[in-house]
Each structure stands twice: as structure tokens, then as C-alpha cells.
Design an enzyme around this catalytic site. Sequence first.
Site, mmCIF file in Angstrom:
data_model
loop_
_atom_site.group_PDB
_atom_site.id
_atom_site.type_symbol
_atom_site.label_atom_id
_atom_site.label_comp_id
_atom_site.label_asym_id
_atom_site.label_seq_id
_atom_site.Cartn_x
_atom_site.Cartn_y
_atom_site.Cartn_z
ATOM 1 N N SER A 39 34.668 -25.176 72.567
ATOM 2 C CA SER A 39 34.797 -24.031 73.240
ATOM 3 C C SER A 39 34.780 -23.141 72.189
ATOM 4 O O SER A 39 35.110 -22.787 71.124
ATOM 5 C CB SER A 39 36.055 -24.015 74.200
ATOM 6 O OG SER A 39 36.490 -23.314 74.871
ATOM 7 N N PRO A 40 34.276 -21.637 72.832
ATOM 8 C CA PRO A 40 34.101 -20.331 71.900
ATOM 9 C C PRO A 40 35.487 -20.323 71.443
ATOM 10 O O PRO A 40 36.490 -19.971 72.184
ATOM 11 C CB PRO A 40 33.442 -19.391 72.511
ATOM 12 C CG PRO A 40 33.599 -19.795 74.078
ATOM 13 C CD PRO A 40 33.639 -21.583 74.212
ATOM 14 N N CYS A 42 37.178 -17.208 68.774
ATOM 15 C CA CYS A 42 37.242 -16.153 67.737
ATOM 16 C C CYS A 42 37.902 -16.639 66.385
ATOM 17 O O CYS A 42 39.024 -17.348 66.202
ATOM 18 C CB CYS A 42 38.036 -15.045 68.359
ATOM 19 S SG CYS A 42 37.170 -14.126 69.670
ATOM 20 N N ALA A 74 33.293 -15.689 70.726
ATOM 21 C CA ALA A 74 32.854 -14.159 71.602
ATOM 22 C C ALA A 74 32.187 -13.527 70.441
ATOM 23 O O ALA A 74 32.910 -12.909 69.483
ATOM 24 C CB ALA A 74 34.325 -13.651 72.091
ATOM 25 N N GLN A 116 28.386 -17.047 72.604
ATOM 26 C CA GLN A 116 28.973 -16.411 73.509
ATOM 27 C C GLN A 116 28.917 -14.958 73.317
ATOM 28 O O GLN A 116 29.469 -14.259 72.352
ATOM 29 C CB GLN A 116 30.422 -16.791 73.895
ATOM 30 C CG GLN A 116 31.226 -16.376 74.887
ATOM 31 C CD GLN A 116 32.591 -16.502 74.998
ATOM 32 O OE1 GLN A 116 33.405 -16.266 74.141
ATOM 33 N NE2 GLN A 116 33.338 -16.957 76.106
ATOM 34 N N TYR A 198 38.667 -9.432 79.588
ATOM 35 C CA TYR A 198 37.612 -8.559 78.816
ATOM 36 C C TYR A 198 36.732 -7.890 79.825
ATOM 37 O O TYR A 198 37.165 -7.701 81.264
ATOM 38 C CB TYR A 198 36.939 -9.661 78.020
ATOM 39 C CG TYR A 198 37.881 -10.118 76.798
ATOM 40 C CD1 TYR A 198 38.482 -9.175 76.110
ATOM 41 C CD2 TYR A 198 38.044 -11.396 76.811
ATOM 42 C CE1 TYR A 198 39.729 -9.739 75.209
ATOM 43 C CE2 TYR A 198 38.974 -12.142 75.862
ATOM 44 C CZ TYR A 198 39.807 -11.101 75.129
ATOM 45 O OH TYR A 198 40.584 -11.811 74.166
ATOM 46 N N ARG A 246 31.027 -17.707 81.355
ATOM 47 C CA ARG A 246 32.642 -18.111 81.495
ATOM 48 C C ARG A 246 33.416 -17.216 82.334
ATOM 49 O O ARG A 246 33.284 -15.991 82.258
ATOM 50 C CB ARG A 246 33.199 -18.253 80.075
ATOM 51 C CG ARG A 246 34.648 -18.413 80.027
ATOM 52 C CD ARG A 246 35.365 -18.550 78.810
ATOM 53 N NE ARG A 246 35.206 -20.108 78.559
ATOM 54 C CZ ARG A 246 35.849 -20.955 77.541
ATOM 55 N NH1 ARG A 246 36.767 -20.186 76.574
ATOM 56 N NH2 ARG A 246 35.634 -22.031 77.387
ATOM 57 N N ARG A 340 41.578 -25.907 70.874
ATOM 58 C CA ARG A 340 42.552 -26.220 69.904
ATOM 59 C C ARG A 340 42.530 -27.697 69.308
ATOM 60 O O ARG A 340 42.594 -27.741 68.003
ATOM 61 C CB ARG A 340 43.855 -26.101 70.413
ATOM 62 C CG ARG A 340 44.046 -24.543 70.622
ATOM 63 C CD ARG A 340 45.372 -24.058 71.091
ATOM 64 N NE ARG A 340 45.232 -24.459 72.814
ATOM 65 C CZ ARG A 340 45.840 -24.260 73.407
ATOM 66 N NH1 ARG A 340 47.151 -23.742 73.344
ATOM 67 N NH2 ARG A 340 45.828 -24.640 74.781
HETATM 68 C C1 LIG Z 1 41.671 -19.529 68.150
HETATM 69 C C2 LIG Z 1 41.367 -19.399 69.488
HETATM 70 C C3 LIG Z 1 40.031 -18.593 69.535
HETATM 71 C C4 LIG Z 1 39.572 -18.347 70.912
HETATM 72 N N1 LIG Z 1 38.508 -17.619 70.923
HETATM 73 C C5 LIG Z 1 38.016 -17.445 72.191
HETATM 74 C C6 LIG Z 1 36.697 -16.967 72.380
HETATM 75 O O1 LIG Z 1 36.098 -16.250 71.428
HETATM 76 N N2 LIG Z 1 36.097 -16.702 73.695
HETATM 77 C C7 LIG Z 1 36.721 -17.627 74.675
HETATM 78 O O2 LIG Z 1 35.947 -17.443 75.652
HETATM 79 N N3 LIG Z 1 37.761 -18.244 74.609
HETATM 80 C C8 LIG Z 1 38.391 -18.117 73.373
HETATM 81 N N4 LIG Z 1 39.464 -18.858 73.240
HETATM 82 C C9 LIG Z 1 40.006 -20.037 74.426
HETATM 83 C C10 LIG Z 1 39.557 -21.162 74.223
HETATM 84 O O3 LIG Z 1 38.011 -21.227 73.962
HETATM 85 C C11 LIG Z 1 40.140 -22.246 75.227
HETATM 86 O O4 LIG Z 1 39.516 -21.617 76.487
HETATM 87 C C12 LIG Z 1 41.517 -22.080 75.370
HETATM 88 O O5 LIG Z 1 41.947 -22.120 73.979
HETATM 89 C C13 LIG Z 1 42.065 -23.465 76.085
HETATM 90 O O6 LIG Z 1 41.447 -24.641 75.514
HETATM 91 P P1 LIG Z 1 42.184 -25.665 74.663
HETATM 92 O O7 LIG Z 1 43.435 -26.081 75.315
HETATM 93 O O8 LIG Z 1 41.286 -26.797 74.438
HETATM 94 O O9 LIG Z 1 42.706 -24.801 73.393
HETATM 95 C C14 LIG Z 1 40.203 -19.156 71.889
HETATM 96 C C15 LIG Z 1 41.289 -19.787 71.787
HETATM 97 C C16 LIG Z 1 41.640 -20.199 70.301
HETATM 98 C C17 LIG Z 1 42.752 -21.375 70.113
#
Ligand SMILES: Cc1cc2nc3c(=O)[nH]c(=O)nc-3n(C[C@H](O)[C@H](O)[C@H](O)COP(=O)(O)O)c2cc1C
Length: 371
Positions: A39-40, A42, A74, A116, A198, A246, A340
Site C-alpha cells: 500500500s502507498p 509516505c 503519495a 500514487q 486530501y 483510491r 503497516r
Molecule cells: C507510514 C504510513 C504512510 C502512509 N502513507 C499513505 C500514502 O502515501 N497514501 C495513502 O493512500 N495511504 C497512506 N497510508 C495509509 C496506508 O496505505 C493504509 O491504507 C493504512 O495504513 C491501512 O492499512 P494497514 O492497516 O495495512 O496499515 C499510510 C500509512 C502509513 C502507516
Amino acid sequence: MARETLEKPETVQGEKGELGLFSPLAIRDVRLRNRIGVSPMCQYSSVYGMATDWHMVHLGSRAVGGAGLVMVEATAVEARGRISPQDMGIWEEKHIQPLRPIAEFIEEHGAVPGIQLAHAGRKACTHRPWEGGKPLTRDEGAWQPVGASPIPFAEGYQVPHQLSIDEISAIVERFAEAAQRAVRAGFRLVEVHSAHGYLLHSFLSPVSNKREDEYGGSLENRMRLLLEVTAAVRAEIGEKMPLLVRISASDWIDGGWDLDQSVVLARELAKRGVDLVDCSSGGVAPEAKVEVGPGYQVPFADGVRRDAGIKTAAVGMITSPQQADEIIRSGKADLVLLAREMLRDPYWPLHAAAVLGQEVEWPPQYHRARP
Ligand SMILES: Cc1cc2nc3c(=O)[nH]c(=O)nc-3n(C[C@H](O)[C@H](O)[C@H](O)COP(=O)(O)O)c2cc1C
């Protein structure tokens, strides 16, 4: 809003029960070796938007770790659309050069490199999370964020400048140019970020969009900007590349964006050449009450897939191989994205294959560690 169920959507591959987590997924001319995506995320580790060695190591290890799709975080389509000054960017030609070897490395190691494209809108201009995440002050180099309406995201945030119609057209252009640069950097898949409060999400949601022109009010008007962006991006990337969007399928607020609106949106996205809707949720308002738990957003991916007849990705607290496999086997989504858990274990796909009894290729350098 009435939800009609499509019997057997043509765009959705496979029958219930046929596919598993390690079945390949073909979208247009691109084939993912399995249905696991990074997943994307940052990393807040760019310098003036430029990718660094950190990104090569971070993203590269996850390609080596066996994911089918590795998505770059992102990536801002213009400088004022960064969440923090350290966000990744693709608003200038010079951003292409450091991204190219990363895309190449990901592909060389069997994963599809995706990126993304994002604009933070009214949530722009903050410190990175580990420095407190608060909005920047003028002395700290704050810039003027932009939004659908002059409503700040939360206390302490700046009042965004309300984009004029001409400025909205310029945003569409910025996404198109960014998509073109992404192609030239070697990416094989593009995702438009329209979630988490966003810019594009803030136009969709009645919580943040109070406009009275053709970009606000009715659902049709609130969807207009995202639909223009996706059409423009599709025109730039051509017919062979997958295009994902997304969304936050629910604002988790009464009177906010919800699953029914997401289904209507997904149908319109499909008409504009979007191949898959990545179903996240929340982020538009700090007061939202999100019901978090294992797989808590899977019902959104399931609902959009079933009722809009488009491929979906499920994301959010997907951590175990069996859980991920069940999401695919039961036909709730076509792809799972892990965030994560991929930070905890970059080799999650290789480990998941062992748990599920699947034969997958390991990098030859690591053969001696294969189970
Ligand atoms: C460190 C970090 C950075 C993230 N950056 C983005 C991002 O750049 N774009 C986005 O759509 N979601 C971002 N997210 C959300 C994740 O892509 C994901 O949707 C969210 O963490 C839930 O998934 P998980 O339970 O597997 O962590 C970020 C999450 C984390 C933990």
C-alpha cells in the site's frame, strides 16, 4: 440511493472460490504475479520532492520480498500539494531521474512498479509525523494550502484558499503532467489518490465541499473534479496501463460521503477507464468515529466490487495470510494492499506463501534461507 446488484460483472475476473492470494492478476497489459500489493506509504524522506536512497532500499526490499505490486507513496503533483516539505513529488522534470532506477529495480525483481499521484489540498503544509505532525507556521516555511471551500481541516490548520474554476482546470493539468512523468520514469501502474481527506476527496465529500458552482452541491458536481482528473490521466498513460483510484468509501460521519455514493462514483470511474477502485475510508474530518478492527474496510471493497462491477482492492488491518487469502477466495476484492504489516515484514509475501503451502520463487541470493 438504490443499489442494484450486477449479476456477473464482465470486468471482474474469475468465479467465487477459484482464485487465491497467489493467483496472478492481469489488468490491461500488466500482470501481477500475485494479489498482494504494498500500500502507498509516505516516507517523509524526500528532499525537495526528490526520491532518495531510502526509497530505493525501502521499496526495493519489498519487491525482493515477493509482493505483486509495489506502490510508491503519495507523490505530489504540485509543490503546494505536499503534506509535509519532505513528501515525494513529481511536479518537475527533475523528479523523474531518481525515480527511474527505483521503478526499474522493482520490475527487475518481479513486482509491478506503481505510483500514487496526490494532492494534499487543505491537509497540506504540516510537519512530518515524527516531528509532531502539526501545521507549519510562517517562520517554519508555511505555504498557502488550497481546497474546495475555505474551511480548515481542524483547529490550528490554515484556512485553505478556495480554488477558482481556472485553478481547478490547472489542477487537472498538474495530474495529467504528473502521470506523463510517471510513465517516463518507468512506472507500469498509476493510482490517483482521492482518499483520506486530501484534495480530490475534499471535493467529493459534502463535509468539506460547500461550493455553489458546478464543482459543489449535487453528487454529480462533487464528483466532477475527480472524473476530470481520471479522464485526463487515462489520456496521458494510454490504453495499456492500469489506472487505479483510491477512495475513502465512507467518511464515517452522518451526512458525509458513504458506500452508496462510492458505488455511483465507481461506475463513473469505470466509464473513464479506471480499472480498479482501492477502497480505504475516513480522513476528511477529525471528529469521524471510525470503527477500526481486522479487515474493517473489506466490506467497502466487497460492496463496490459487487454493485459497481469493477475490480477492487481491500486495505486496512489485513495482516494474516489466511485472512488475505480468504478476501480473494470469497470474491470480496481482487487485490489486497498491506501497509503497516509490510513495514514489520518486507518479506511478508514469501512468508505468506509458506504458510499457505504455495510454491513461489525466492530471489536466488536468498535460496539457502528458503523453507
Ligand atoms: C507510514 C504510513 C504512510 C502512509 N502513507 C499513505 C500514502 O502515501 N497514501 C495513502 O493512500 N495511504 C497512506 N497510508 C495509509 C496506508 O496505505 C493504509 O491504507 C493504512 O495504513 C491501512 O492499512 P494497514 O492497516 O495495512 O496499515 C499510510 C500509512 C502509513 C502507516
